[in-house]
Design a protein around this motif. Sequence first.
Motif, PDB file in Angstrom:
ATOM      1  N   VAL A  26     -24.832   0.375  10.970  1.00 54.67           N
ATOM      2  CA  VAL A  26     -24.001  -0.130   9.881  1.00 54.67           C
ATOM      3  C   VAL A  26     -22.605   0.474   9.987  1.00 54.67           C
ATOM      4  CG1 VAL A  26     -25.959  -0.484   8.344  1.00 54.67           C
ATOM      5  CG2 VAL A  26     -24.756   1.714   8.317  1.00 54.67           C
ATOM      6  N   LEU A  27     -21.631  -0.242   9.467  1.00 56.33           N
ATOM      7  CA  LEU A  27     -20.251   0.227   9.572  1.00 56.33           C
ATOM      8  C   LEU A  27     -20.051   1.578   8.893  1.00 56.33           C
ATOM      9  CD1 LEU A  27     -18.158  -3.024   8.929  1.00 56.33           C
ATOM     10  CD2 LEU A  27     -18.637  -1.905  11.112  1.00 56.33           C
ATOM     11  N   ALA A  28     -20.802   1.819   7.800  1.00 61.20           N
ATOM     12  CA  ALA A  28     -20.650   3.078   7.069  1.00 61.20           C
ATOM     13  C   ALA A  28     -21.036   4.283   7.913  1.00 61.20           C
ATOM     14  CB  ALA A  28     -21.481   3.046   5.787  1.00 61.20           C
ATOM     15  N   ALA A  29     -21.821   4.049   8.958  1.00 62.01           N
ATOM     16  CA  ALA A  29     -22.257   5.158   9.820  1.00 62.01           C
ATOM     17  C   ALA A  29     -21.283   5.437  10.941  1.00 62.01           C
ATOM     18  CB  ALA A  29     -23.642   4.866  10.394  1.00 62.01           C
ATOM     19  N   ILE A  30     -20.253   4.620  11.078  1.00 63.38           N
ATOM     20  CA  ILE A  30     -19.265   4.787  12.141  1.00 63.38           C
ATOM     21  C   ILE A  30     -18.033   5.478  11.563  1.00 63.38           C
ATOM     22  CG2 ILE A  30     -17.864   3.605  13.875  1.00 63.38           C
ATOM     23  CD1 ILE A  30     -19.829   1.264  13.711  1.00 63.38           C
ATOM     24  N   GLY A  72     -12.136   6.773  11.781  1.00 62.48           N
ATOM     25  CA  GLY A  72     -11.135   6.971  12.822  1.00 62.48           C
ATOM     26  C   GLY A  72     -11.442   6.176  14.075  1.00 62.48           C
ATOM     27  N   LYS A  73     -12.724   6.051  14.393  1.00 59.68           N
ATOM     28  CA  LYS A  73     -13.132   5.289  15.571  1.00 59.68           C
ATOM     29  C   LYS A  73     -12.829   3.810  15.376  1.00 59.68           C
ATOM     30  CE  LYS A  73     -17.055   4.731  18.735  1.00 59.68           C
ATOM     31  NZ  LYS A  73     -18.471   5.130  19.002  1.00 59.68           N
ATOM     32  N   LEU A  74     -13.109   3.311  14.168  1.00 58.83           N
ATOM     33  CA  LEU A  74     -12.813   1.907  13.866  1.00 58.83           C
ATOM     34  C   LEU A  74     -11.306   1.667  13.867  1.00 58.83           C
ATOM     35  CD1 LEU A  74     -15.340   1.204  10.945  1.00 58.83           C
ATOM     36  CD2 LEU A  74     -15.535   0.488  13.331  1.00 58.83           C
ATOM     37  N   ALA A  75     -10.553   2.607  13.295  1.00 58.27           N
ATOM     38  CA  ALA A  75      -9.102   2.457  13.231  1.00 58.27           C
ATOM     39  C   ALA A  75      -8.491   2.431  14.622  1.00 58.27           C
ATOM     40  CB  ALA A  75      -8.498   3.589  12.398  1.00 58.27           C
ATOM     41  N   GLN A  76      -9.001   3.273  15.514  1.00 57.70           N
ATOM     42  CA  GLN A  76      -8.480   3.289  16.880  1.00 57.70           C
ATOM     43  C   GLN A  76      -8.770   1.974  17.593  1.00 57.70           C
ATOM     44  OE1 GLN A  76     -10.124   6.741  18.807  1.00 57.70           O
ATOM     45  NE2 GLN A  76      -8.961   8.189  17.536  1.00 57.70           N
ATOM     46  N   ALA A  77      -9.977   1.451  17.384  1.00 57.05           N
ATOM     47  CA  ALA A  77     -10.336   0.173  18.004  1.00 57.05           C
ATOM     48  C   ALA A  77      -9.466  -0.953  17.450  1.00 57.05           C
ATOM     49  CB  ALA A  77     -11.817  -0.123  17.758  1.00 57.05           C
ATOM     50  N   VAL A 118      -3.694  -0.928   9.639  1.00 52.32           N
ATOM     51  CA  VAL A 118      -4.382  -0.321   8.498  1.00 52.32           C
ATOM     52  C   VAL A 118      -5.820  -0.813   8.517  1.00 52.32           C
ATOM     53  CG1 VAL A 118      -4.454  -0.070   5.996  1.00 52.32           C
ATOM     54  CG2 VAL A 118      -2.251  -0.287   7.156  1.00 52.32           C
ATOM     55  N   LEU A 119      -6.766   0.106   8.373  1.00 48.58           N
ATOM     56  CA  LEU A 119      -8.177  -0.255   8.451  1.00 48.58           C
ATOM     57  C   LEU A 119      -8.706  -0.728   7.100  1.00 48.58           C
ATOM     58  CD1 LEU A 119     -10.846  -0.305  10.098  1.00 48.58           C
ATOM     59  CD2 LEU A 119     -11.223   2.055   9.335  1.00 48.58           C
ATOM     60  N   LEU A 120      -9.337  -1.909   7.110  1.00 47.12           N
ATOM     61  CA  LEU A 120     -10.004  -2.452   5.935  1.00 47.12           C
ATOM     62  C   LEU A 120     -11.422  -2.818   6.335  1.00 47.12           C
ATOM     63  CD1 LEU A 120      -9.918  -3.532   2.978  1.00 47.12           C
ATOM     64  CD2 LEU A 120      -9.186  -5.741   3.929  1.00 47.12           C
ATOM     65  N   THR A 121     -12.408  -2.219   5.669  1.00 50.26           N
ATOM     66  CA  THR A 121     -13.808  -2.506   5.976  1.00 50.26           C
ATOM     67  C   THR A 121     -14.513  -3.039   4.735  1.00 50.26           C
ATOM     68  OG1 THR A 121     -14.491  -0.229   5.473  1.00 50.26           O
ATOM     69  CG2 THR A 121     -13.930  -0.738   7.768  1.00 50.26           C
ATOM     70  N   PRO A 144      -8.893   7.158   1.479  1.00 52.91           N
ATOM     71  CA  PRO A 144      -9.691   5.936   1.316  1.00 52.91           C
ATOM     72  C   PRO A 144      -9.660   5.420  -0.120  1.00 52.91           C
ATOM     73  CG  PRO A 144     -11.135   7.845   1.452  1.00 52.91           C
ATOM     74  CD  PRO A 144      -9.747   8.340   1.728  1.00 52.91           C
ATOM     75  N   GLN A 145      -9.462   4.126  -0.248  1.00 50.08           N
ATOM     76  CA  GLN A 145      -9.505   3.450  -1.546  1.00 50.08           C
ATOM     77  C   GLN A 145     -10.725   2.538  -1.524  1.00 50.08           C
ATOM     78  OE1 GLN A 145      -7.191   3.870  -3.992  1.00 50.08           O
ATOM     79  NE2 GLN A 145      -5.624   5.028  -2.885  1.00 50.08           N
ATOM     80  N   ARG A 146     -11.609   2.688  -2.513  1.00 47.36           N
ATOM     81  CA  ARG A 146     -12.856   1.914  -2.534  1.00 47.36           C
ATOM     82  C   ARG A 146     -12.953   1.093  -3.807  1.00 47.36           C
ATOM     83  NH1 ARG A 146     -14.332   7.162  -0.914  1.00 47.36           N
ATOM     84  NH2 ARG A 146     -14.996   7.305   1.283  1.00 47.36           N
ATOM     85  N   TRP A 147     -13.528  -0.107  -3.687  1.00 50.92           N
ATOM     86  CA  TRP A 147     -13.792  -0.931  -4.857  1.00 50.92           C
ATOM     87  C   TRP A 147     -14.940  -1.882  -4.549  1.00 50.92           C
ATOM     88  CZ3 TRP A 147      -9.833  -1.474  -1.496  1.00 50.92           C
ATOM     89  CH2 TRP A 147      -9.569  -2.728  -0.942  1.00 50.92           C
TER      90      TRP A 147
END
Length: 272
Positions: free
Chosen positions: A196-200, A203-208, A216-219, A243-246
């Motif tokens: 799941v994305l939450a387990a990654i 920073g790794k996602l942002a670099q990719a 800017v990373l948005l998941t 991180p901003q969450r909603w």
Amino acid sequence: MLLAIQPTAAQPVSQESADGKRASLIAAADLYRAQTIVTGQGEANRIIGFASCLEDVLVKVSGALRLAGDPRLAPYKSEAAKLVRGFSYRDEKGGKPKNDEQGTRDRSFFLAVDFDEAAINEILAAMGVTPWLSRRPVLGVFVEMQQGPRRYVVAADSRQTDLQGAALLSAAAKRGMPIMLPDVATLDEVGANDMVLAAIAPGKLAQAAARRGGEVLLTARLAWDDQDLRWTADWQLDWHGKPQRWRLSAVTFDEAFRQGIGGAAQIIAAQQ
């Protein structure tokens, strides 16, 4: 320039940027343009379309999603036709023949509307918000979807998620945000198809995302609720190292995407 403009139906912008990275680009002129679907080309439906497009443009130009549904907009929407510089129609069915029982007025069209910039800016001033006319960062968008036992992450080049990908691009255009969607190779690289994305690590996602033009990373994780018949969506925006969450819910993933990307735009616009 105001007299020479020839409006055309708004289209989802291409994801292919000049350097080969995939990122959609939002032209400044498009901020004051909106598109909706109307039935036929009669004046009554056109007036309704103008009102709907006016609200979309106000949200898009300002980045203030909170304006959507604001009752203070009612008098402006009722006079939306006076703010229109030009409009055009495009047949939603792309030239397909009418059904036997379908009249011209029953056929649906995309109505694209261009509004007067100064008038839009004046309404925004009355609402207590300002136009967001500075450069908008490219969102690197990773969306995980869970429907029953099926789990998948939206990829730009996957036929299995082409509907979701198109809906994300449409939502981004509606909210005036440039976005980047990962391709299958990128998802494999970061392990998004195995966990799941939450387990990654973000920073790794942002670099990719950065390697494909995302700034800017948005998941998001969307889960379908069989009981309520709605998508529940958890969004996270990594903005300035915080991180901003909603969380939100919507009947369709199209609406969830519009709300999520609109929420990201509102957060960024508030700090410009």
